[in-house]
Design a protein around this motif. Structure first.
Motif, PDB file in Angstrom:
ATOM      1  N   ALA A  43       0.808  -1.223   0.000  1.00 58.69           N
ATOM      2  CA  ALA A  43       0.000   0.000   0.000  1.00 58.69           C
ATOM      3  C   ALA A  43       0.836   1.265   0.000  1.00 58.69           C
ATOM      4  N   VAL A  44       2.153   1.110  -0.018  1.00 58.41           N
ATOM      5  CA  VAL A  44       3.046   2.272   0.039  1.00 58.41           C
ATOM      6  C   VAL A  44       3.505   2.657  -1.367  1.00 58.41           C
ATOM      7  N   ARG A  45       3.459   3.937  -1.653  1.00 66.61           N
ATOM      8  CA  ARG A  45       3.855   4.454  -2.959  1.00 66.61           C
ATOM      9  C   ARG A  45       4.724   5.689  -2.730  1.00 66.61           C
ATOM     10  N   ILE A  46       5.996   5.576  -3.048  1.00 68.59           N
ATOM     11  CA  ILE A  46       6.959   6.629  -2.736  1.00 68.59           C
ATOM     12  C   ILE A  46       7.464   7.301  -4.007  1.00 68.59           C
ATOM     13  N   LEU A  95       8.216  12.142   1.812  1.00 66.25           N
ATOM     14  CA  LEU A  95       7.678  11.272   2.858  1.00 66.25           C
ATOM     15  C   LEU A  95       6.276  10.805   2.467  1.00 66.25           C
ATOM     16  N   ARG A  96       5.910   9.621   2.937  1.00 70.21           N
ATOM     17  CA  ARG A  96       4.629   9.037   2.524  1.00 70.21           C
ATOM     18  C   ARG A  96       3.418   9.858   2.961  1.00 70.21           C
ATOM     19  N   GLU A 108       1.071   4.165  10.048  1.00 68.59           N
ATOM     20  CA  GLU A 108       1.423   3.039  10.908  1.00 68.59           C
ATOM     21  C   GLU A 108       1.604   3.548  12.330  1.00 68.59           C
ATOM     22  N   ILE A 109       0.520   3.548  13.076  1.00 71.22           N
ATOM     23  CA  ILE A 109       0.458   4.181  14.387  1.00 71.22           C
ATOM     24  C   ILE A 109       1.448   3.596  15.379  1.00 71.22           C
ATOM     25  N   ALA A 115       8.382   2.906  10.040  1.00 70.64           N
ATOM     26  CA  ALA A 115       7.689   2.924   8.749  1.00 70.64           C
ATOM     27  C   ALA A 115       8.445   3.794   7.752  1.00 70.64           C
ATOM     28  N   TYR A 116       8.918   4.934   8.219  1.00 69.41           N
ATOM     29  CA  TYR A 116       9.685   5.817   7.330  1.00 69.41           C
ATOM     30  C   TYR A 116      11.031   5.183   6.978  1.00 69.41           C
ATOM     31  N   ALA A 117      11.653   4.497   7.938  1.00 69.50           N
ATOM     32  CA  ALA A 117      12.904   3.796   7.638  1.00 69.50           C
ATOM     33  C   ALA A 117      12.666   2.706   6.595  1.00 69.50           C
ATOM     34  N   ASP A 118      11.536   2.016   6.707  1.00 75.87           N
ATOM     35  CA  ASP A 118      11.178   1.013   5.694  1.00 75.87           C
ATOM     36  C   ASP A 118      11.171   1.627   4.305  1.00 75.87           C
TER      37      ASP A 118
END
Length: 286
Positions: A43-46, A95-96, A108-109, A115-118
Motif C-alpha cells: 500500500a506504500v507508494r513513494i 515522505l509518505r 502506521e500508528i 515505517a519511514y525507515a522502511d
C-alpha cells in the motif's frame, strides 16, 4: 538551480519483468507534463527523484512530516542536489504522508519512525543499492539515527544538518505543532485518516519516548561506529544541546563550526567540510 533528472519507466520486456516484481516503478504525469517516478510496495507508494552519478547519496529534506524533494532546493540552507550531483548519485523522496508531496501510504500508528525507515531502505533496495551515504536536514536527524540502527552495515557515513531533537523544556513541541498544521491538512486530503488516528500516531512518534533524538538511545549513539558529521543549529526544533551531546557521544563524530548558517558567508565553508567528509569516507569504502 538545475532540476533533478527524473528516472523513467523501462519499456518492453524490461517493463514486463519489473511489473511482476514485488517492488515496481510506476509513473504519473505531474504538472507541466513531466513524468514522476515511484517505488511501490504493497500500500506504500513513494515518489523519488535522482540526479548525478557516482557513489549513492541519500538526501532527506527538512520540513518535518511535510518533508518533500522540493524542500531540498526551496528551503534548505544550501542546495545539496546542486552541490553534490557532480560527484554522487543523489537520491531523494517525498515522505509518505507529506502534504504537498506525491507519496502515499498507511499511517502506521505503532511504528511511525520504522515505517519511514522502511520506505528509505526499501527504495535503496529497489534501486539495487547496498551501501550508501546519507545527508539529512531537520527531521533527517532522527531518521538517520534510526537508519544507522536498522542498517549499520549499509551506511558508510552520515551528515546530520540542523538535526531536530527533544528539548526538556518543550517536550510537546512537535506533537502540538503537527496537531495544529500537518494533521488537519492530512485528514483533509485523506478521508481514510481521522484526527484521532493522527493523535495516536503523533503520540507514538513524539510522546512515547520524548527524549534525546527520539529514535535511538544514548547508549546506541555511544556505540555507533559509523562516521557522522553534525552541523548543529539552535532553534526550538533544532536544539544545539542535543546535537552537541550526540556529537560528544558518537565515537566517530565530527562537528562543524557554530553558527554555520549565519552570516551566510559561512555556508560555503560548511559545504566544503561536508564535501571533504563525504570524499574521505567514500574513498575509505572503495
Amino acid at each position: 538551480m538545475d532540476p533533478i533528472r527524473r528516472t523513467v519507466l523501462a519499456t518492453g520486456a524490461a517493463a514486463t519483468a519489473m511489473a511482476a516484481a514485488p517492488r515496481v516503478f510506476a509513473q504519473q504525469t505531474g504538472q507541466g507534463g513531466a513524468a514522476l517516478s515511484f517505488y511501490e510496495k504493497g500500500a506504500v507508494r513513494i515518489h523519488f527523484e535522482e540526479a548525478g552519478s557516482g557513489f549513492p547519496l541519500l538526501l532527506i529534506a527538512g520540513g518535518g512530516l511535510n518533508s518533500t524533494i522540493s524542500g531540498l532546493t526551496s528551503s534548505s540552507p544550501f542546495n545539496p542536489i546542486g552541490e553534490f550531483k557532480g560527484e554522487y548519485r543523489c537520491i531523494a523522496s517525498d515522505l509518505r504522508h507529506a502534504n504537498g508531496g506525491h507519496s502515499s501510504g498507511p499511517l502506521e500508528i505503532d511504528r511511525p519512525w520504522d515505517a519511514y525507515a522502511d520506505d528509505h531502505l526499501g527504495l535503496m533496495d529497489h534501486l539495487g543499492i547496498d551501501k550508501f551515504m546519507v545527508l539529512g536536514f531537520c527531521i533527517g536527524g532522527p531518521f538517520i539515527w534510526n537508519l544507522l540502527r536498522r542498517a549499520p552495515n549499509r551506511i558508510v557515513a552520515a551528515v546530520l544538518a540542523q538535526p531536530s531533537g527533544s528539548r526538556p523544556e518543550m517536550r510537546d513541541l512537535f506533537y502540538e505543532g503537527n496537531m495544529k498544521t500537518w494533521g488537519p491538512a492530512l485528514t483533509g486530503r485523506r478521508p481514510d485518516i481521522t484526527i484521532e488516528m493522527v493523535d495516536k500516531f503523533l503520540t507514538s512518534m513524539y510522546r512515547t519516548n520524548p527524549d534525546f533524538v527520539f529514535t535511538v538511545t544514548r547508549d546506541f549513539v555511544r556505540n555507533c561506529q559509523t562516521p557522522v558529521l553534525i552541523l548543529p543549529d539552535d532553534i526550538p526544533a533544532h536544539p544545539y544541546a542535543v546535537a552537541m551531546e550526540a556529537a560528544m557521544l558518537a565515537p566517530k563524530a565530527e562537528v562543524s563550526m557554530f553558527p554555520w548558517k549565519e552570516p551566510k558567508e559561512r555556508i560555503p565553508l560548511a559545504v566544503r567540510q561536508i564535501r571533504s567528509f563525504l570524499r574521505a569516507h567514500r574513498s575509505a569504502s572503495a
